[in-house]
Motif scaffolding. Structure first.
Motif, PDB file in Angstrom:
ATOM      1  N   GLU A  63       8.231   2.144  -9.559  1.00  9.70           N
ATOM      2  CA  GLU A  63       7.547   1.769 -10.807  1.00  9.70           C
ATOM      3  C   GLU A  63       7.429   0.262 -10.930  1.00  9.70           C
ATOM      4  O   GLU A  63       8.172  -0.478 -10.289  1.00  9.70           O
ATOM      5  CB  GLU A  63       8.321   2.336 -12.007  1.00  9.70           C
ATOM      6  N   LEU A 111       5.085  -1.815  -9.971  1.00 13.62           N
ATOM      7  CA  LEU A 111       4.740  -2.437  -8.692  1.00 13.62           C
ATOM      8  C   LEU A 111       3.952  -3.728  -8.885  1.00 13.62           C
ATOM      9  O   LEU A 111       3.100  -3.825  -9.757  1.00 13.62           O
ATOM     10  CB  LEU A 111       3.907  -1.481  -7.844  1.00 13.62           C
ATOM     11  N   HIS A 125       2.561   2.181  -3.291  1.00 11.42           N
ATOM     12  CA  HIS A 125       1.685   2.905  -4.210  1.00 11.42           C
ATOM     13  C   HIS A 125       1.598   4.393  -3.870  1.00 11.42           C
ATOM     14  O   HIS A 125       1.179   5.201  -4.702  1.00 11.42           O
ATOM     15  CB  HIS A 125       0.269   2.296  -4.195  1.00 11.42           C
ATOM     16  N   ARG A 126       1.967   4.741  -2.644  1.00 13.74           N
ATOM     17  CA  ARG A 126       1.907   6.140  -2.215  1.00 13.74           C
ATOM     18  C   ARG A 126       3.269   6.831  -2.323  1.00 13.74           C
ATOM     19  O   ARG A 126       3.441   7.947  -1.830  1.00 13.74           O
ATOM     20  CB  ARG A 126       1.409   6.204  -0.771  1.00 13.74           C
ATOM     21  N   HIS A 162       0.837  -1.201   0.000  1.00 15.19           N
ATOM     22  CA  HIS A 162       0.000   0.000   0.000  1.00 15.19           C
ATOM     23  C   HIS A 162       0.877   1.258   0.000  1.00 15.19           C
ATOM     24  O   HIS A 162       0.644   2.211  -0.761  1.00 15.19           O
ATOM     25  CB  HIS A 162      -0.920  -0.042   1.230  1.00 15.19           C
ATOM     26  N   THR A 198      -6.463  -4.855  -0.060  1.00 15.54           N
ATOM     27  CA  THR A 198      -5.250  -4.081  -0.373  1.00 15.54           C
ATOM     28  C   THR A 198      -4.512  -4.676  -1.569  1.00 15.54           C
ATOM     29  O   THR A 198      -3.936  -3.949  -2.375  1.00 15.54           O
ATOM     30  CB  THR A 198      -4.313  -4.018   0.864  1.00 15.54           C
TER      31      THR A 198
END
Length: 464
Positions: free
Chosen positions: A75, A77, A65-66, A62, A194
């Motif tokens: 990149e 992911l 992604h932030r 999670h 998630t």
């Protein structure tokens, strides 16, 4: 050959049983533990620990992604579900091995096998090699609990999973239905959601996390919905129609019944105590709804027979079991033991956001006849929370308006499962609002919100 005799025999080596055995040995008792499956029990092998390992992987994913929010670049992911599960299993294995080492170090005799109580003071242990009897004046039942199975919702390991299947998933669910929004249900919903599963949670009660304070439940629900979960409250799963690769769930609420398709269902509808096959009824042990009836010192009423942990009823928490184990071992060794107050035992749920609480909810405090003072403080008013990028959350405290006693504390947000312990210590030391107001909380920390929440209950909050 005469049966081997011990001062104390513990049946079950989960967080209640193995801790009782170690404490008994520390106090000079000769101790044997009988375990049929894994040292460390469900908690360590199939519960608390491996789920936290899975949830940590989801949390890191999670955060990846932030990355942009934190001025970072990430990149391409992705995740490898098998590797995530393998890490979780390795964590559980490492700790299970550690329990074996601790028992050996404390000279506890470990017998791997199935236990029964053929007569008072005797435990029969059935292994592959046959059955051996051992004796003790004091026997502790620590056999734990297992998942409750509702008719028609039985797990098959393919389409319908228990927590065990969910811990070692053979595939990633695309469309997931989680039945039950207690700690186990909501943690698995959080994990799979998630990682990208289209997740629906069904709860029979009027709100998710029904044992929590209503305000905390509402806040958590808002966050779950924001993350893309569907939450259906006051809803029952009446039936599951299974066909290859698909489950049709019949969902009933006040308006009637609707159907929805899923490829995976996780059933998390509570637990039942492992009371069968031990011979308890013949000994005169009272059993109420699959749990052994005990007094505040975990005594069953049958001389020399105790029951601790999940088998002895709510709250079904590992830390409660461990504490009861210590208390009973001290009682057996002739020490002055203190009964455990349920109101000082915290509950922690490791979903995103985390939820933690101790003592009475606002509603329960009022129902118990208290006039209350309630304080709240939001994460968005805390410097450390903003710096962490975790502005969503709240700390709520409930005080007795007459005496200033801290009746309960309830939190939702990042790392609250670590924060709650401050209030747990406060409850154990019978703290008042004055003690907490005079405590200096370090800056910048999330714990400062605990201070502000107390101040707010008395109209003295500084940062909002």
């Amino acid at each position: 050959m005469a049966a081997k005799s011990f001062d104390m025999i513990v049946i079950g080596a989960g967080p209640g049983g193995y801790v009782a055995a170690i404490r008994g040995a520390q106090l000079g008792l000769s101790v044997a533990v009988v375990e049929r499956e894994h040292l460390g029990g469900i908690c360590l092998n199939w519960g608390c620990i491996p789920t936290k390992a899975l949830l940590r992987s989801a949390e890191v994913f999670h955060l990846m992604h932030r990355a942009k929010e934190f001025g970072l670049k990430a990149e391409g992911l992705g995740y490898d579900l098998d590797a995530v599960v393998a890490r979780s299993r390795a964590v559980a294995k490492q700790l299970s091995g550690g329990i074996g080492h601790l028992l050996k170090k404390n000279k506890v005799t470990v017998l791997m096998g199935e236990a029964t109580l053929p007569r008072p003071g005797v435990v029969a242990v059935k292994t592959g090699a046959g059955t051996e009897e051992i004796t003790a004046k004091n026997i502790i039942l620590a056999t734990g609990a297992r998942a409750r199975v509702l008719p028609g919702l039985e797990a098959d390991g393919d389409l319908v999973w228990t927590y065990k299947h969910a811990l070692t998933p053979k595939r990633m669910p695309k469309k997931l239905l989680v039945i039950g929004s207690g700690a186990i249900g909501i943690e698995f919903a959080s994990f799979f959601n998630t990682l990208g599963a289209d997740t629906t949670v069904v709860e029979v009660m009027d709100r998710v996390l029904p044992v929590e304070d209503a305000e905390i439940s509402a806040f958590a629900k808002k966050q779950f919905v924001k993350q893309g979960m569907k939450i259906l409250e006051k809803t029952t799963v009446v039936k599951l129609d299974r066909s290859p690769g698909k489950v049709v769930a019949h969902l009933q609420d006040a308006k009637g019944t609707v159907t929805a398709d899923f490829d995976t269902v996780i059933s998390a509808v509570g637990i039942v105590g492992n009371v069968e096959g031990l011979g308890l009824e013949a000994l005169g042990v009272k059993i109420d709804r699959t749990h052994v009836v005990v007094d505040e010192f975990c005594r069953t009423g049958v001389p020399g027979l105790y029951a601790i942990g999940d088998i002895a009823g709510a709250p079904w928490l590992a830390h409660k079991a461990s504490h009861e184990g210590v208390m009973v071992a001290e009682l057996i060794a002739g020490k002055h033991a203190h009964p455990i107050k349920p109101g000082t035992i915290a509950g922690c749920t490791y979903c995103t956001p985390q939820v933690a609480s101790v003592g009475l909810t606002e509603e329960k405090a009022k129902a118990a006849g208290y006039t209350v003072k309630v304080g709240r403080f939001p994460f968005i008013g805390n410097g450390k929370a903003i710096a962490l990028g975790e502005p969503e959350g709240m700390v709520k405290t409930v005080f007795d308006a007459k005496t200033g006693e801290l009746l309960g504390a309830h939190m939702v947000g990042a790392e609250v499962t670590e924060l709650i312990q401050g209030y747990v210590i406060g409850r154990t030391l019978e703290t008042t609002e004055e003690d907490l107001m005079h405590t200096v909380f370090p800056h910048p920390t999330l714990s400062e919100m605990m201070h502000e929440s107390v101040l707010d209950a008395y109209g003295r909050a500084l940062h909002m």
